[in-house]
Enzyme design. Structure first.
Site, PDB file in Angstrom:
ATOM      1  CB  CYS A  43      -0.922  -0.004   1.219  1.00  0.00           C
ATOM      2  SG  CYS A  43      -2.036   1.416   1.238  1.00  0.00           S
ATOM      3  CB  CYS A  64      -1.633   4.009   8.106  1.00  0.00           C
ATOM      4  SG  CYS A  64      -2.693   4.596   6.756  1.00  0.00           S
ATOM      5  CB  CYS A  81      -0.883  -0.014   8.286  1.00  0.00           C
ATOM      6  SG  CYS A  81      -1.648  -1.289   7.243  1.00  0.00           S
ATOM      7  CB  CYS A 115     -15.339  -7.643   6.643  1.00  0.00           C
ATOM      8  SG  CYS A 115     -14.606  -6.035   6.285  1.00  0.00           S
ATOM      9  CB  CYS A 147     -18.440  -5.673   5.694  1.00  0.00           C
ATOM     10  SG  CYS A 147     -17.532  -4.216   6.268  1.00  0.00           S
ATOM     11  CB  CYS A 196     -18.240  -0.768   9.421  1.00  0.00           C
ATOM     12  SG  CYS A 196     -17.063  -1.545  10.544  1.00  0.00           S
ATOM     13  NE  ARG A 199     -17.092  -6.097  14.040  1.00  0.00           N
ATOM     14  CZ  ARG A 199     -17.347  -5.411  12.927  1.00  0.00           C
ATOM     15  NH1 ARG A 199     -16.402  -4.743  12.334  1.00  0.00           N
ATOM     16  NH2 ARG A 199     -18.551  -5.420  12.408  1.00  0.00           N
TER      17      ARG A 199
END
Ligand code: SAM
Ligand code: DTB
Ligand code: SF4
Length: 344
Positions: A59, A63, A66, A103, A134, A194, A266
């Protein structure tokens, strides 16, 4: 009715009000959270979602938490988008193991328009299995959100991740407004949202209050609110972050439950590092959803036997959700009419 008005759905929280909730004596905070929980849900039911990384690693974003950011050396291997039939096989397994929502996650800054038909095919086929669907694919345009909705997508996961005041310490390649824009496209397309964040990234309690305040003050409360505890992965800038006090995590869950009483809260990433006792406290504090299955996206999750044994020991059971009829949190109370709340 009198009790219902004690837990109104509000969108005007101030930071100091949220800080005051987070600072309550723990027994008082848990009591308030458990009372709010019971108004809209059966507290013995836990919604169960399974995650699959349909496109891993590589990616371009930065972040700091991550393991999938290409710029960090975390040992995660980048893959191409999975084939639909492989995704469907995983979804079938998740359903057989007891999941009600599936998801699909992709390590993208945002999908390219040419990716959308491939993801739409996955959504269509997973939905046909009778699962809620999701996806979490990064930033979306309005037309992309609509195309996913048309394919049968129920929820879109896009997190705020942290307090707007702390955001710049964690992510530099896109800003908070980009996230608000994607969430608006998702809502406008008629998808359920979400949206949550990560705690334990070195933020202060005031900044945890800022995250919760920003989530609850969105134009509508997210239908699901994932509260992730940082999984500190070797090679990421946050690898050496001191673990958050477990009671502070419980306080965050309880406060989220009070502020967003009709949402699924969650207990998300970080469960593999939590004791059964800490998870039990979180369920008593109003958490009513988990990620279920051995893996999150790239990191570990408790195995299904451990989760089923924990449910059994605590007297909890998986929530059965009819994929065709799951209600939006603010439209009908999140309970689907299965509890004793005023929305039933
Ligand atoms: N790339 C898309 C995006 O960023 O929206 C979708 C996938 S991304 C991995 C989804 C979410 O996973 C992030 O927003 C973050 O909240 C969570 N996450 C990622 N790494 C994590 C970690 N190490 N610990 C806890 N949560 C994490
Ligand atoms: C969310 O809030 N947490 C999930 C899901 N949404 C996509 C992801 C957690 C990822 C944890 C790190 C990993 O496994 O790579
Ligand atoms: Fe990329 Fe999402 Fe990871 Fe950020 S959280 S680096 S956008 S996969």
């Amino acid at each position: 009715m009198q009790i219902v008005s004690a837990f109104p759905v509000r969108h005007d929280w101030s930071r100091s009000e949220v800080e005051a909730l987070l600072a309550l004596p723990l027994p008082d905070l848990l009591h308030r959270a458990a009372s709010a929980h019971r108004l809209h849900f059966d507290p013995t039911e836990v919604q169960v979602s399974t995650l699959l990384s349909v496109k891993t690693g590589g990616c371009p974003e930065d972040c700091s938490y991550c393991p999938q950011a290409a710029r960090y050396h975390t040992g995660v291997e980048a893959t191409k988008l999975m084939e639909t039939e492989d995704v469907v096989a995983k979804a079938r397994q998740a359903k057989a193991a007891g999941a009600s929502r599936f998801c699909m996650g992709a390590a993208w800054r945002s999908p390219k328009d040419r990716d959308i038909p491939k993801v739409a095919a996955m959504i269509r086929e997973v939905k046909a299995l009778g699962l809620e669907t999701c996806a979490t694919l990064g930033m979306l345009s309005g037309s992309q959100a609509t195309a996913l909705k048309d394919a049968g997508l129920d929820y879109y996961n896009h997190n705020l991740d942290t307090d707007p005041e702390f955001y710049g310490d964690i992510i530099h390649t896109r800003d908070m407004q980009d996230r608000f824009d994607t969430l608006a496209h998702v809502r406008d397309a008629g998808l359920k949202t979400c949206c949550g964040g990560i705690v334990g990234m070195g933020e202060s309690r005031r900044q945890r209050a800022g995250l919760l305040m920003t989530l609850a003050n969105l134009p509508s409360h997210p239908d699901s609110v994932p509260i992730n505890r940082l999984v500190a992965v070797e090679g990421t800038p946050l690898a050496d972050t001191k673990a958050l006090d477990p009671f502070e995590f419980v306080r965050t869950i309880a406060t989220a439950r009070i502020m967003m009483p009709r949402s699924m809260v969650r207990l998300s990433a970080g469960r593999a590092e939590m004791s059964d006792e800490l998870q039990a406290l979180c369920f008593c504090a109003g958490a009513n959803s988990i990620f279920y299955g051995e893996k999150l996206l790239t990191t570990g999750n408790p195995d299904t036997e451990r989760d089923l044994a924990l449910f059994d020991r605590l007297g909890l059971r998986p929530m059965h959700v009819d994929a065709a009829e799951a209600p939006a949190a603010e439209a009908s109370g999140g309970c689907g009419g299965h509890c004793a709340c005023a929305n039933g």
